[in-house]
Design an enzyme around this catalytic site. Structure first.
Site: not given
Ligand code: R5P
Length: 282
Positions: A88-89, A121, A183, A185
């Site tokens: 993911r990085q 990812h 979503k 974050r």
């Molecule tokens: C992000 O885009 C990924 O698809 C996951 O939704 C995310 O990494 C999930 O992370 P966490 O469980 O920490 O919310």
């Protein structure tokens, strides 16, 4: 011969069963100074190193297995990374940051002829390897453990980027609609908020599907929203059940019916193996 990393022993056994390849008995040691050692049996012809890089130690172990396989005579080394840590990085989000997945991919490339990695990812992470590398799509496997009696099911992803995963699970299940949440974050606090889609959920069984559950913030928010809107049963399903820290408790207190994952990360919720999907490409 399949050579498992210590964190991928069940996955490797499942891959051996799916392919008919021999499962090598790797020995893992740790020295008093903390350094580790992975030792493979003598006389390896074609090696398939299978190691999820779930920790920095697992990364080191994977590199050692590749090297040990060559030492044991392997003419070809294929590396299967069921879960690729650092994936993911995949870019420098702020000045001064590394592209960590590229650094990891380069290191892995030095000891192998080919790489397969399960549901990364972003599939583009495969471009960071210096050898042929392919993503393996395991999301359809997630349909297998779901209850057969889902009522008017809705398959949701927590964000638009993962809607293909929800669609794959729905297609493999053979019934139901798909949709996604919006979503957000907050990268300073780690807090996640999800905005419901317009799809009606009242009285319906809902499956929320994603590539990974890490801290569980995303999925527990989604479960809470769905329960507030009177969904019937809410299941969550992911390829990589990292479930760091108190993720499982977050999901349970949010009211999830059940959590499902594959064995790319070996956890109590790993109800289905992703190995058959890898076997098709080996
Ligand atoms: C992000 O885009 C990924 O698809 C996951 O939704 C995310 O990494 C999930 O992370 P966490 O469980 O920490 O919310």
């Amino acid at each position: 011969m399949i050579l498992p990393g210590s964190a991928s022993q069940s996955f490797a056994a499942a891959l051996a069963a799916s392919t008919g390849h021999e499962l090598g008995r790797v020995e893992y040691e740790r020295f008093p100074d903390g350094e580790q050692m992975a030792r493979v049996p003598a006389d390896v012809d074609r090696a398939v190193v299978v190691a999820s890089t779930v920790s920095d130690a697992a990364h080191v172990e994977l590199l050692q297995l590749q090297d040990a396989a060559r030492e044991a005579g392997a003419s070809e080394v294929v590396t299967v990374i069921p879960y690729m840590g650092y994936a993911r990085q995949d870019r420098a989000f702020k000045a001064g940051q590394p592209v960590s997945s590229r650094a990891m991919a380069r290191a892995v490339s030095t000891g192998t002829d080919r790489v397969l990695t399960v549901t990364p990812h972003e599939g583009a992470v495969c471009d960071f390897f210096d050898v042929p590398a392919e993503p393996v799509e395991a999301a359809p496997r997630l349909a297998e453990p779901l209850p057969a009696d889902l009522d008017d099911p809705l398959f949701l992803s927590p964000d638009e980027g993962a809607v293909d995963i929800a669609e794959s699970v729905r297609d493999a299940y053979g019934a139901g609609e798909t949709d996604y949440f919006e979503k957000d974050r907050d990268y300073d606090t780690g807090e996640v908020s999800v905005t419901p889609s317009d799809a009606p959920v009242e009285g319906r069984d809902v499956v929320v599907a994603d590539d990974i559950i890490a801290t569980g913030s995303t999925m527990s928010e989604a479960v809470g929203v769905l329960n507030d809107r009177d969904a019937a049963r809410v299941y969550v399903s992911c390829v990589h059940p990292m479930l760091a820290e108190n993720a499982l408790t977050k999901l349970q207190t949010a009211g999830v019916e059940r959590v499902y994952g594959t064995d790319t990360i070996e956890r109590a919720v790993s109800d289905v193996s992703a190995a058959p999907a890898v076997a098709e490409l080996l």
